[in-house]
Design a protein around this motif. Structure first.
Motif, PDB file in Angstrom:
ATOM      1  N   GLN A 162       0.827  -1.219   0.000  1.00  0.00           N
ATOM      2  CA  GLN A 162       0.000   0.000   0.000  1.00  0.00           C
ATOM      3  C   GLN A 162       0.859   1.267   0.000  1.00  0.00           C
ATOM      4  O   GLN A 162       0.371   2.355  -0.270  1.00  0.00           O
ATOM      5  CB  GLN A 162      -0.994   0.017   1.180  1.00  0.00           C
ATOM      6  CG  GLN A 162      -0.386   0.059   2.553  1.00  0.00           C
ATOM      7  CD  GLN A 162      -0.123  -1.339   3.105  1.00  0.00           C
ATOM      8  OE1 GLN A 162       0.099  -2.280   2.354  1.00  0.00           O
ATOM      9  NE2 GLN A 162      -0.125  -1.458   4.423  1.00  0.00           N
ATOM     10  N   ALA A 163       2.166   1.105   0.321  1.00  0.00           N
ATOM     11  CA  ALA A 163       3.075   2.257   0.296  1.00  0.00           C
ATOM     12  C   ALA A 163       3.807   2.344  -1.041  1.00  0.00           C
ATOM     13  O   ALA A 163       4.777   3.089  -1.181  1.00  0.00           O
ATOM     14  CB  ALA A 163       4.079   2.152   1.438  1.00  0.00           C
ATOM     15  N   GLY A 164       3.334   1.596  -2.018  1.00  0.00           N
ATOM     16  CA  GLY A 164       4.023   1.520  -3.301  1.00  0.00           C
ATOM     17  C   GLY A 164       4.186   2.863  -3.996  1.00  0.00           C
ATOM     18  O   GLY A 164       5.222   3.130  -4.608  1.00  0.00           O
ATOM     19  N   GLY A 165       3.161   3.715  -3.893  1.00  0.00           N
ATOM     20  CA  GLY A 165       3.227   5.023  -4.548  1.00  0.00           C
ATOM     21  C   GLY A 165       4.354   5.874  -3.995  1.00  0.00           C
ATOM     22  O   GLY A 165       5.167   6.433  -4.744  1.00  0.00           O
ATOM     23  N   SER A 166       4.419   5.973  -2.665  1.00  0.00           N
ATOM     24  CA  SER A 166       5.480   6.766  -2.026  1.00  0.00           C
ATOM     25  C   SER A 166       6.847   6.164  -2.299  1.00  0.00           C
ATOM     26  O   SER A 166       7.837   6.876  -2.487  1.00  0.00           O
ATOM     27  CB  SER A 166       5.281   6.818  -0.504  1.00  0.00           C
ATOM     28  OG  SER A 166       4.017   7.300  -0.232  1.00  0.00           O
ATOM     29  N   TRP A 167       6.880   4.834  -2.304  1.00  0.00           N
ATOM     30  CA  TRP A 167       8.144   4.124  -2.566  1.00  0.00           C
ATOM     31  C   TRP A 167       8.665   4.480  -3.960  1.00  0.00           C
ATOM     32  O   TRP A 167       9.846   4.811  -4.127  1.00  0.00           O
ATOM     33  CB  TRP A 167       7.869   2.626  -2.426  1.00  0.00           C
ATOM     34  CG  TRP A 167       9.030   1.720  -2.685  1.00  0.00           C
ATOM     35  CD1 TRP A 167      10.105   1.502  -1.883  1.00  0.00           C
ATOM     36  CD2 TRP A 167       9.217   0.879  -3.842  1.00  0.00           C
ATOM     37  NE1 TRP A 167      10.942   0.584  -2.463  1.00  0.00           N
ATOM     38  CE2 TRP A 167      10.420   0.191  -3.659  1.00  0.00           C
ATOM     39  CE3 TRP A 167       8.464   0.652  -4.998  1.00  0.00           C
ATOM     40  CZ2 TRP A 167      10.919  -0.720  -4.595  1.00  0.00           C
ATOM     41  CZ3 TRP A 167       8.953  -0.252  -5.937  1.00  0.00           C
ATOM     42  CH2 TRP A 167      10.160  -0.928  -5.731  1.00  0.00           C
ATOM     43  N   LEU A 168       7.785   4.464  -4.938  1.00  0.00           N
ATOM     44  CA  LEU A 168       8.202   4.811  -6.301  1.00  0.00           C
ATOM     45  C   LEU A 168       8.650   6.275  -6.392  1.00  0.00           C
ATOM     46  O   LEU A 168       9.642   6.589  -7.057  1.00  0.00           O
ATOM     47  CB  LEU A 168       7.052   4.569  -7.282  1.00  0.00           C
ATOM     48  CG  LEU A 168       6.851   3.126  -7.755  1.00  0.00           C
ATOM     49  CD1 LEU A 168       5.583   3.018  -8.592  1.00  0.00           C
ATOM     50  CD2 LEU A 168       8.053   2.641  -8.559  1.00  0.00           C
ATOM     51  N   GLN A 169       7.919   7.146  -5.716  1.00  0.00           N
ATOM     52  CA  GLN A 169       8.310   8.565  -5.749  1.00  0.00           C
ATOM     53  C   GLN A 169       9.692   8.761  -5.125  1.00  0.00           C
ATOM     54  O   GLN A 169      10.490   9.559  -5.607  1.00  0.00           O
ATOM     55  CB  GLN A 169       7.288   9.408  -4.991  1.00  0.00           C
ATOM     56  CG  GLN A 169       5.982   9.582  -5.751  1.00  0.00           C
ATOM     57  CD  GLN A 169       5.058  10.552  -5.041  1.00  0.00           C
ATOM     58  OE1 GLN A 169       5.407  11.692  -4.780  1.00  0.00           O
ATOM     59  NE2 GLN A 169       3.882  10.078  -4.702  1.00  0.00           N
ATOM     60  N   SER A 170       9.959   8.045  -4.034  1.00  0.00           N
ATOM     61  CA  SER A 170      11.276   8.140  -3.387  1.00  0.00           C
ATOM     62  C   SER A 170      12.378   7.691  -4.352  1.00  0.00           C
ATOM     63  O   SER A 170      13.446   8.308  -4.426  1.00  0.00           O
ATOM     64  CB  SER A 170      11.337   7.256  -2.131  1.00  0.00           C
ATOM     65  OG  SER A 170      10.361   7.660  -1.228  1.00  0.00           O
ATOM     66  N   ILE A 171      12.104   6.634  -5.080  1.00  0.00           N
ATOM     67  CA  ILE A 171      13.097   6.131  -6.034  1.00  0.00           C
ATOM     68  C   ILE A 171      13.331   7.160  -7.136  1.00  0.00           C
ATOM     69  O   ILE A 171      14.471   7.400  -7.561  1.00  0.00           O
ATOM     70  CB  ILE A 171      12.644   4.770  -6.619  1.00  0.00           C
ATOM     71  CG1 ILE A 171      12.662   3.718  -5.503  1.00  0.00           C
ATOM     72  CG2 ILE A 171      13.527   4.340  -7.785  1.00  0.00           C
ATOM     73  CD1 ILE A 171      12.092   2.376  -5.899  1.00  0.00           C
TER      74      ILE A 171
END
Lengths: 199, 80
Positions: free
Chosen positions: A62-71
């Motif tokens: 569920q944190a995938g969006g933030s994870w991608l933005q961090s990358i």
């Protein structure tokens, strides 16, 4: 994807990655376009490549969006380092005295308006705002975009940009002031103000 | 002893308004800005505008991805 076929787990993982990536493409592209003037699509591709390689480290789907933005921010930071750009610090006294609120009130760009300040902001479209942001040096634009457009906490921004928290807070301060100053300058240059309009 | 040491001029209050909204000031500075806003109408206007600017940034944070770019990026995902 270059992975061994036949494993249901890997297949599930691939499907999950594809689903997440497709869902997040608009957000990633928007963020990339605000961080960089050129090569937004390339930056998203770099992000997707890194994310795919480390997808198994994503603990909470569920944190995938933030994870991608961090990358994506990491890829942006690495790109800046690679380009070895000189840090363009702006002296605080150069911008600190500027107040957009005061300038709008004094210059009265929309005579007879009851909502002068809001009218000024509403004159800007999304592309105008992007143009103004891109006028800011990278070191000020990135914290501003991450804090006020993407909602990252200042500590998280410091971690992502690999800079001390105090540095990020100072750059946010100058970035906000520069943004205000450039909003006004852009509006003047683009003829968006109606100064001296006839009653 | 007077409480004059808690009073700050408009220039200091305005300089700290966004940090005040972000709650990144020390508790003492947060209280000083709040104290200033309690009596200064002009700075309350600055505060309202700072809030409007923050909302303005949020509302301009995303745009549509052009279909041809989306298609290219989807192909990129497929080919990973």
């Amino acid at each position: 994807m270059d992975e061994p076929a036949g494993s249901p787990e890997i297949g599930d993982s691939r499907e999950a990655f594809e689903r997440l990536a497709r869902e997040q493409l608009p957000r990633l592209y928007s963020l990339a376009r605000r961080l960089t003037s050129e090569g937004a699509e390339d930056l998203v591709q770099e992000c997707l490549l890194r994310a795919y390689r480390s997808f198994d480290t994503l603990a909470e789907p569920q944190a995938g969006g933030s994870w991608l933005q961090s990358i994506l921010v990491n890829a942006f930071r690495d790109r800046l380092r690679k380009e070895s750009r000189t840090v363009q610090e702006v002296a605080v006294e150069e911008v600190d005295d500027f107040s957009l609120y005061r300038t709008i009130a004094e210059e009265d760009p929309f005579p007879y308006s009851d909502t002068l300040h809001l009218d000024f902001l509403h004159a800007f479209g999304k592309e105008d705002v992007r143009e103004v942001l891109l006028r800011l040096p990278d070191i000020y634009r990135a914290p501003l975009v991450l804090r006020y457009m993407q909602g990252f906490a200042t500590k998280e921004i410091a971690r992502l940009l690999d800079a001390p928290l105090g540095t990020i807070l100072a750059r946010l301060h100058r970035g906000r002031k520069l943004f205000e100053r450039e909003l006004w300058a852009y509006a003047e240059e683009m003829g968006m103000l109606h100064k001296g309009a006839a009653p | 002893m007077s409480e004059g040491h808690r009073i700050i001029p408009c220039s200091d209050a305005v300089r700290q308004l966004w940090d005040y909204l972000d709650r990144t000031l020390s508790p003492e500075d947060q209280a000083r800005v709040e104290g200033h806003l309690a009596f200064c109408r002009k700075c309350c206007g600055e505060l309202e505008f700072a809030k409007e600017l923050q909302a303005f940034l949020v509302s301009n944070s995303a745009d549509e991805i052009p279909p041809h770019v989306k298609a290219r990026l989807e192909r990129f995902v497929d080919e990973l």
